[in-house]
Design a protein around this motif. Structure first.
Motif, PDB file in Angstrom:
ATOM      1  N   LEU A 108      41.645  41.990  31.683  1.00  0.00           N
ATOM      2  CA  LEU A 108      40.731  41.463  32.696  1.00  0.00           C
ATOM      3  C   LEU A 108      41.478  40.605  33.706  1.00  0.00           C
ATOM      4  CD1 LEU A 108      37.581  41.544  33.089  1.00  0.00           C
ATOM      5  CD2 LEU A 108      37.559  39.256  32.118  1.00  0.00           C
ATOM      6  N   TRP A 111      43.928  42.687  35.893  1.00  0.00           N
ATOM      7  CA  TRP A 111      43.205  43.416  36.938  1.00  0.00           C
ATOM      8  C   TRP A 111      42.748  42.449  38.033  1.00  0.00           C
ATOM      9  CZ3 TRP A 111      38.436  44.348  39.301  1.00  0.00           C
ATOM     10  CH2 TRP A 111      38.302  45.612  39.905  1.00  0.00           C
ATOM     11  N   LEU A 116      43.305  39.615  43.745  1.00  0.00           N
ATOM     12  CA  LEU A 116      43.627  38.461  44.560  1.00  0.00           C
ATOM     13  C   LEU A 116      44.910  38.672  45.346  1.00  0.00           C
ATOM     14  CD1 LEU A 116      42.777  35.713  41.910  1.00  0.00           C
ATOM     15  CD2 LEU A 116      41.324  36.671  43.693  1.00  0.00           C
TER      16      LEU A 116
ATOM     17  N   PRO B  22      41.853  34.252  37.505  1.00  0.00           N
ATOM     18  CA  PRO B  22      41.870  35.654  37.938  1.00  0.00           C
ATOM     19  C   PRO B  22      40.735  36.466  37.323  1.00  0.00           C
ATOM     20  CG  PRO B  22      44.064  34.955  37.286  1.00  0.00           C
ATOM     21  CD  PRO B  22      43.136  33.838  36.930  1.00  0.00           C
ATOM     22  N   SER B  23      40.407  36.143  36.072  1.00  0.00           N
ATOM     23  CA  SER B  23      39.363  36.906  35.391  1.00  0.00           C
ATOM     24  C   SER B  23      38.008  36.718  36.055  1.00  0.00           C
ATOM     25  CB  SER B  23      39.268  36.470  33.928  1.00  0.00           C
ATOM     26  OG  SER B  23      38.982  35.086  33.848  1.00  0.00           O
ATOM     27  N   ALA B  25      37.477  36.667  39.253  1.00  0.00           N
ATOM     28  CA  ALA B  25      37.429  37.662  40.331  1.00  0.00           C
ATOM     29  C   ALA B  25      37.062  39.024  39.771  1.00  0.00           C
ATOM     30  CB  ALA B  25      38.777  37.722  41.044  1.00  0.00           C
ATOM     31  N   ALA B  26      37.625  39.339  38.610  1.00  0.00           N
ATOM     32  CA  ALA B  26      37.333  40.617  37.973  1.00  0.00           C
ATOM     33  C   ALA B  26      35.874  40.687  37.545  1.00  0.00           C
ATOM     34  CB  ALA B  26      38.252  40.827  36.781  1.00  0.00           C
TER      35      ALA B  26
END
Lengths: 119, 119
Positions: A108, A111, A116, B22-23, B25-26
């Motif tokens: 996750l 990805w 970003l 980041p997760s 955004a996913a």
DNA sequence: CAGAATCCTACGGGATACTG
DNA sequence: CAGTATCCCGTAGGATTCTG
């Protein structure tokens, strides 16, 4: 020191939601706004206290942090340990079930990073 | 037949959300209630029409299906192809970016299955 | 067939102040 | 230090009806 199986007061096993897809059930556990952040921090640093999580996940609020922690605990993903001291001390850490989520969180995050990066 | 890069009317690139992980955004891309279901169906069956998705994802409503499809298209995860016929025909399929999500959806589903099995 | 247009509500999430 | 307790709001998600 007191270790309880579930001190969150939330009974997740009683909620009879109907999932139309296995992934829905999974997202229901990690979909909260700060949950992946919490899980990542605990995976990275091991045991963490309330205040540490509060700082590392800034700008999360105390209310939201507590709420998400309770749900994660109710789902058996993290363990909450209270030290009966003054001043109070509470630490959070991943359970085995919580660690098993790494296989989900890693892809996750990877990805998400691409997303970003693409802009 | 008309193939457009983005006929959804939604501009996802303009939305400046601040992600703390980041997760996040996913999850923002696949977090919709029916999105994982849609993505799984398209991965499993290839091209699918609106009506087919409607049936396979029952009890999703037409409004929700359309909405989620638009967002997925705006995020470049699926391709919407319109056949200028009477009656109208529209098919949906995964883009390369959509296929790249399999590395996320698979672990997610596997983990979800364990959950549902554990009860 | 594949939608667009409305209307509505539950709840996820946040700001602020108080407590053992 | 580690939380509760309130109040408040936007919006994701749903029911229903209309259209090219």
């Amino acid at each position: 020191m007191t270790r309880e199986n579930n001190s969150s007061g939330i009974d997740r096993t009683a909620s009879k939601k109907t999932y139309h897809n296995p992934s829905e059930a999974a997202l229901d556990r990690i979909g909260g706004k700060w949950k992946t952040g919490i899980l990542c921090m605990l995976a990275e640093h091991g045991e963490l206290r309330n205040g540490e999580l509060l700082r590392r996940l800034s700008p999360v609020t105390q209310k939201m942090l507590t709420q998400q922690l309770k749900e994660l605990e109710a789902d058996g993903l993290i363990l909450r340990t209270v030290f009966p001291e003054v001043p109070p001390k509470v630490v959070y850490e991943l359970t085995d079930k919580g660690w098993s989520l790494q296989s989900v969180l890693e892809p996750l995050c990877e990805w998400g990073k691409k997303l970003l990066h693409a802009d």
